[in-house]
Scaffold this active site. Structure first.
Site, PDB file in Angstrom:
ATOM      1  N   ASP A  31       0.851  -1.188   0.000  1.00 22.39           N
ATOM      2  CA  ASP A  31       0.000   0.000   0.000  1.00 22.39           C
ATOM      3  C   ASP A  31       0.888   1.240   0.000  1.00 22.39           C
ATOM      4  OD1 ASP A  31      -3.220   0.542   1.014  1.00 22.39           O
ATOM      5  OD2 ASP A  31      -1.795   2.212   1.078  1.00 22.39           O
ATOM      6  N   HIS A  78      -7.074  -5.846   2.118  1.00 19.16           N
ATOM      7  CA  HIS A  78      -5.961  -5.273   2.886  1.00 19.16           C
ATOM      8  C   HIS A  78      -5.391  -6.354   3.809  1.00 19.16           C
ATOM      9  CE1 HIS A  78      -6.828  -0.858   2.243  1.00 19.16           C
ATOM     10  NE2 HIS A  78      -8.020  -1.337   1.958  1.00 19.16           N
ATOM     11  N   HIS A  81     -10.135  -5.197  -3.302  1.00 18.55           N
ATOM     12  CA  HIS A  81      -8.784  -5.462  -2.783  1.00 18.55           C
ATOM     13  C   HIS A  81      -8.889  -5.839  -1.326  1.00 18.55           C
ATOM     14  CE1 HIS A  81      -9.749  -1.177  -2.592  1.00 18.55           C
ATOM     15  NE2 HIS A  81      -9.099  -1.145  -1.440  1.00 18.55           N
ATOM     16  N   GLY A  96     -15.153   3.505   3.854  1.00 16.42           N
ATOM     17  CA  GLY A  96     -14.011   4.262   3.351  1.00 16.42           C
ATOM     18  C   GLY A  96     -13.398   3.725   2.080  1.00 16.42           C
ATOM     19  N   ASN A 127     -12.895  -3.127   2.396  1.00 15.63           N
ATOM     20  CA  ASN A 127     -13.766  -1.978   2.603  1.00 15.63           C
ATOM     21  C   ASN A 127     -14.756  -1.899   1.447  1.00 15.63           C
ATOM     22  OD1 ASN A 127     -12.471  -1.030   4.968  1.00 15.63           O
ATOM     23  ND2 ASN A 127     -10.841  -0.115   3.728  1.00 15.63           N
TER      24      ASN A 127
HETATM   25  P1  AMP Z   1      -9.689   1.465   0.164  1.00 16.76           P
HETATM   26  O1  AMP Z   1      -9.768   2.758   0.954  1.00 16.76           O
HETATM   27  O2  AMP Z   1     -10.102   0.251   0.935  1.00 16.76           O
HETATM   28  O3  AMP Z   1     -10.384   1.592  -1.177  1.00 16.76           O
HETATM   29  O4  AMP Z   1      -8.149   1.246  -0.089  1.00 16.76           O
HETATM   30  C1  AMP Z   1      -7.441   1.803  -1.166  1.00 16.76           C
HETATM   31  C2  AMP Z   1      -5.997   1.718  -0.786  1.00 16.76           C
HETATM   32  O5  AMP Z   1      -5.220   1.898  -1.961  1.00 16.76           O
HETATM   33  C3  AMP Z   1      -5.551   2.792   0.214  1.00 16.76           C
HETATM   34  O6  AMP Z   1      -5.057   2.151   1.388  1.00 16.76           O
HETATM   35  C4  AMP Z   1      -4.472   3.565  -0.548  1.00 16.76           C
HETATM   36  O7  AMP Z   1      -3.421   3.972   0.289  1.00 16.76           O
HETATM   37  C5  AMP Z   1      -4.049   2.552  -1.593  1.00 16.76           C
HETATM   38  N1  AMP Z   1      -3.483   3.113  -2.803  1.00 16.76           N
HETATM   39  C6  AMP Z   1      -3.946   4.167  -3.523  1.00 16.76           C
HETATM   40  N2  AMP Z   1      -3.180   4.380  -4.590  1.00 16.76           N
HETATM   41  C7  AMP Z   1      -2.190   3.430  -4.564  1.00 16.76           C
HETATM   42  C8  AMP Z   1      -1.083   3.128  -5.399  1.00 16.76           C
HETATM   43  N3  AMP Z   1      -0.814   3.826  -6.513  1.00 16.76           N
HETATM   44  N4  AMP Z   1      -0.280   2.090  -5.052  1.00 16.76           N
HETATM   45  C9  AMP Z   1      -0.527   1.385  -3.936  1.00 16.76           C
HETATM   46  N5  AMP Z   1      -1.567   1.616  -3.112  1.00 16.76           N
HETATM   47  C10 AMP Z   1      -2.382   2.632  -3.420  1.00 16.76           C
END
Ligand code: AMP
Ligand code: ZN
Length: 114
Positions: free
Chosen positions: A30, A102, A100, A93, A87
């Site tokens: 992340d 986490h 995905h 959020g 999520n």
């Molecule tokens: P969510 O809030 O569950 O949709 O999680 C999206 C996640 O993607 C967040 O934890 C971000 O920090 C992560 N994220 C966003 N852009 C990138 C990126 N380019 N590379 C890796 N992680 C990312």
């Protein structure tokens, strides 16, 4: 989907710190880690949210969880503990609308979550 951030990472159009991939999923760090280990496990096929899962995705979802456990083990957290989270939509959020999982580990994770 060409405008999806995670589809673009999977296609190699945007760089990411990939730690594992196979035919069905990719795992990368992340970009804004919330724990010492914070990985995202992402199916290679575009599925927007958990609401869009179909029975044909059952094996894929199993692979995401089993790979998360394997990665937790590889990083030494399998006994100490870790958290796996999807999520879904605004109250949880969700910001990237490509499913995905986490994987968070390396610190005490409070419960209930924020
Ligand atoms: P969510 O809030 O569950 O949709 O999680 C999206 C996640 O993607 C967040 O934890 C971000 O920090 C992560 N994220 C966003 N852009 C990138 C990126 N380019 N590379 C890796 N992680 C990312
Ligand atoms: Zn996508």
């Amino acid at each position: 989907m060409s405008n999806c951030l995670f589809c673009r990472i999977i296609a190699g159009e945007i760089p990411a710190a990939i730690v594992f991939q196979d035919d069905s999923l990719v795992a990368f760090k992340d970009i804004n880690p919330q724990a010492p280990l914070h990985l995202l496990l992402v199916p290679k096929t575009h599925i927007a949210t958990l609401n869009d899962l179909a029975p044909e995705h059952d094996a894929l979802v199993g692979s995401l969880f089993r790979r998360a456990a394997a990665l937790a083990r590889e990083h030494g957290y399998h006994e100490r503990g870790y958290r796996t989270v999807f999520n879904t939509h605004a109250d949880a959020g969700q910001t990237v609308f490509h499913v995905h999982l986490h994987l968070l580990a390396g610190r005490g994770l409070t419960w209930p979550p924020g």
